[in-house]
Design a protein around this motif. Structure first.
Motif, PDB file in Angstrom:
ATOM      1  N   LEU A 182       0.809  -1.217   0.000  1.00  0.00           N
ATOM      2  CA  LEU A 182       0.000   0.000   0.000  1.00  0.00           C
ATOM      3  C   LEU A 182       0.843   1.269   0.000  1.00  0.00           C
ATOM      4  N   GLU A 183       2.058   1.194   0.541  1.00  0.00           N
ATOM      5  CA  GLU A 183       2.929   2.373   0.571  1.00  0.00           C
ATOM      6  C   GLU A 183       3.351   2.819  -0.822  1.00  0.00           C
ATOM      7  N   TRP A 184       3.251   1.920  -1.805  1.00  0.00           N
ATOM      8  CA  TRP A 184       3.700   2.217  -3.159  1.00  0.00           C
ATOM      9  C   TRP A 184       2.537   2.580  -4.070  1.00  0.00           C
ATOM     10  N   THR A 185       1.380   2.901  -3.457  1.00  0.00           N
ATOM     11  CA  THR A 185       0.220   3.335  -4.225  1.00  0.00           C
ATOM     12  C   THR A 185      -0.013   4.823  -4.000  1.00  0.00           C
ATOM     13  N   GLU A 186      -0.536   5.478  -5.011  1.00  0.00           N
ATOM     14  CA  GLU A 186      -0.773   6.915  -4.918  1.00  0.00           C
ATOM     15  C   GLU A 186      -1.861   7.235  -3.904  1.00  0.00           C
ATOM     16  N   THR A 187      -2.893   6.369  -3.849  1.00  0.00           N
ATOM     17  CA  THR A 187      -4.003   6.561  -2.911  1.00  0.00           C
ATOM     18  C   THR A 187      -4.274   5.233  -2.201  1.00  0.00           C
ATOM     19  N   PRO A 188      -3.668   5.012  -1.035  1.00  0.00           N
ATOM     20  CA  PRO A 188      -3.837   3.732  -0.336  1.00  0.00           C
ATOM     21  C   PRO A 188      -5.289   3.357  -0.058  1.00  0.00           C
ATOM     22  N   ALA A 189      -6.166   4.331   0.143  1.00  0.00           N
ATOM     23  CA  ALA A 189      -7.575   4.015   0.406  1.00  0.00           C
ATOM     24  C   ALA A 189      -8.215   3.275  -0.761  1.00  0.00           C
ATOM     25  N   ILE A 190      -7.840   3.642  -1.988  1.00  0.00           N
ATOM     26  CA  ILE A 190      -8.380   2.954  -3.168  1.00  0.00           C
ATOM     27  C   ILE A 190      -7.882   1.517  -3.203  1.00  0.00           C
ATOM     28  N   ALA A 191      -6.607   1.326  -2.926  1.00  0.00           N
ATOM     29  CA  ALA A 191      -6.043  -0.019  -2.910  1.00  0.00           C
ATOM     30  C   ALA A 191      -6.704  -0.874  -1.833  1.00  0.00           C
ATOM     31  N   LEU A 192      -6.928  -0.296  -0.656  1.00  0.00           N
ATOM     32  CA  LEU A 192      -7.576  -1.053   0.415  1.00  0.00           C
ATOM     33  C   LEU A 192      -9.002  -1.433   0.024  1.00  0.00           C
ATOM     34  N   ASN A 193      -9.714  -0.537  -0.658  1.00  0.00           N
ATOM     35  CA  ASN A 193     -11.057  -0.867  -1.157  1.00  0.00           C
ATOM     36  C   ASN A 193     -11.016  -2.107  -2.042  1.00  0.00           C
ATOM     37  N   GLU A 194     -10.023  -2.166  -2.930  1.00  0.00           N
ATOM     38  CA  GLU A 194      -9.899  -3.295  -3.846  1.00  0.00           C
ATOM     39  C   GLU A 194      -9.580  -4.589  -3.103  1.00  0.00           C
ATOM     40  N   LEU A 195      -8.660  -4.524  -2.155  1.00  0.00           N
ATOM     41  CA  LEU A 195      -8.331  -5.716  -1.371  1.00  0.00           C
ATOM     42  C   LEU A 195      -9.558  -6.217  -0.620  1.00  0.00           C
ATOM     43  N   GLN A 196     -10.301  -5.295  -0.050  1.00  0.00           N
ATOM     44  CA  GLN A 196     -11.508  -5.651   0.684  1.00  0.00           C
ATOM     45  C   GLN A 196     -12.555  -6.255  -0.254  1.00  0.00           C
ATOM     46  N   ARG A 197     -12.661  -5.711  -1.445  1.00  0.00           N
ATOM     47  CA  ARG A 197     -13.664  -6.176  -2.421  1.00  0.00           C
ATOM     48  C   ARG A 197     -13.479  -7.633  -2.793  1.00  0.00           C
ATOM     49  N   VAL A 198     -12.231  -8.079  -2.932  1.00  0.00           N
ATOM     50  CA  VAL A 198     -11.994  -9.433  -3.445  1.00  0.00           C
ATOM     51  C   VAL A 198     -11.954 -10.497  -2.348  1.00  0.00           C
ATOM     52  N   VAL A 199     -12.141 -10.087  -1.089  1.00  0.00           N
ATOM     53  CA  VAL A 199     -12.140 -11.041   0.028  1.00  0.00           C
ATOM     54  C   VAL A 199     -13.578 -11.377   0.421  1.00  0.00           C
ATOM     55  N   MET A 200     -13.814 -12.657   0.704  1.00  0.00           N
ATOM     56  CA  MET A 200     -15.143 -13.098   1.130  1.00  0.00           C
ATOM     57  C   MET A 200     -15.517 -12.477   2.473  1.00  0.00           C
ATOM     58  N   PRO A 201     -16.822 -12.342   2.751  1.00  0.00           N
ATOM     59  CA  PRO A 201     -17.236 -11.920   4.088  1.00  0.00           C
ATOM     60  C   PRO A 201     -16.626 -12.827   5.151  1.00  0.00           C
ATOM     61  N   ASN A 202     -16.120 -12.230   6.199  1.00  0.00           N
ATOM     62  CA  ASN A 202     -15.403 -12.916   7.280  1.00  0.00           C
ATOM     63  C   ASN A 202     -14.029 -13.425   6.856  1.00  0.00           C
ATOM     64  N   GLY A 203     -13.614 -13.094   5.622  1.00  0.00           N
ATOM     65  CA  GLY A 203     -12.264 -13.433   5.188  1.00  0.00           C
ATOM     66  C   GLY A 203     -11.238 -12.504   5.833  1.00  0.00           C
ATOM     67  N   LEU A 204      -9.989 -12.917   5.774  1.00  0.00           N
ATOM     68  CA  LEU A 204      -8.919 -12.185   6.458  1.00  0.00           C
ATOM     69  C   LEU A 204      -8.037 -11.429   5.479  1.00  0.00           C
ATOM     70  N   LEU A 205      -7.575 -10.265   5.916  1.00  0.00           N
ATOM     71  CA  LEU A 205      -6.586  -9.484   5.183  1.00  0.00           C
ATOM     72  C   LEU A 205      -5.359  -9.352   6.069  1.00  0.00           C
ATOM     73  N   PHE A 206      -4.221  -9.749   5.557  1.00  0.00           N
ATOM     74  CA  PHE A 206      -2.946  -9.602   6.254  1.00  0.00           C
ATOM     75  C   PHE A 206      -2.170  -8.502   5.527  1.00  0.00           C
TER      76      PHE A 206
END
Length: 206
Positions: free
Chosen positions: A97-121
């Protein structure tokens, strides 16, 4: 001077650094990150793995040295992931995320592709991390490819995205030991970190 293209500049600079990073990656993953070695270790532990990087050279090297057709590597951008919604049980993004221009957009994408109750590391560079020096040109008003997000800023960002904090731990700067950390609040522990690893859970609909 032409318009600065963050994505293209990050890709170019990481293509140039791929050989250097490749030499360090096994040591860094066994004691902390790397170019495909983390994916390899996950596969060795029995997970189905898809790895992605913006740098085509990183992907080439990852495919070359892992030589495992059960690991799928592809070139892509974390701010526009080429996956359907809720595709994965979990996502790991270390020093991304540090290498993205807008980390919030990247986090949205990571969250989008994870199942409900799935984990993000998610691993975020701490204040003592050497790669943060890539953000220095910003002090002169020049383009920089490293975001200066701090671990506590990322934690707030995650909470604002309604991600549940499950756990976290520090990867310490060389020279930091348990005696230095004893009795410190979380923010000061994070201040001594090379990287802080967050385990987050996506909440929401089943």
């Amino acid at each position: 001077m032409g318009q600065f293209n963050w994505e293209k500049e990050v890709e170019t600079q990481w293509d140039d650094r791929a050989a250097f990073w490749n030499k360090r990656s096994m040591n860094m993953w066994d004691n902390g990150s790397g170019d495909g070695y983390g994916s390899y270790k996950l596969r060795q532990s029995g997970f189905d793995v898809t790895g992605m990087d913006l740098s085509g050279e990183m992907i080439r090297r990852a495919n070359e040295w892992t030589n495992d057709d059960q690991i799928h590597f592809l070139q892509g951008n974390v701010t526009n992931l080429p996956f359907t919604d809720q595709r994965f049980d979990g996502v790991m993004a270390i020093n991304i995320l540090e290498w993205t221009e807008t980390p919030a957009i990247a986090l949205n994408e990571l969250q989008r592709v994870v199942m409900p109750n799935g984990l993000l590391f998610i691993g975020v560079l701490g204040p003592t991390a050497g790669p943060r020096a890539n953000s220095f040109p910003r002090l002169y008003g020049k383009p920089a490819i490293c975001n200066t997000m701090m671990p506590w800023e990322f934690q707030r960002l995650a909470m604002e995205h309604e991600l549940e904090y499950v756990d976290g731990f520090g990867v310490w700067k060389q020279g930091v030991n348990e005696a230095h950390l004893h009795g410190l609040p979380l923010e000061l522990k994070q201040a001594l970190s090379f990287m802080w690893i967050f385990m987050l859970r996506r909440t929401g609909e089943e």
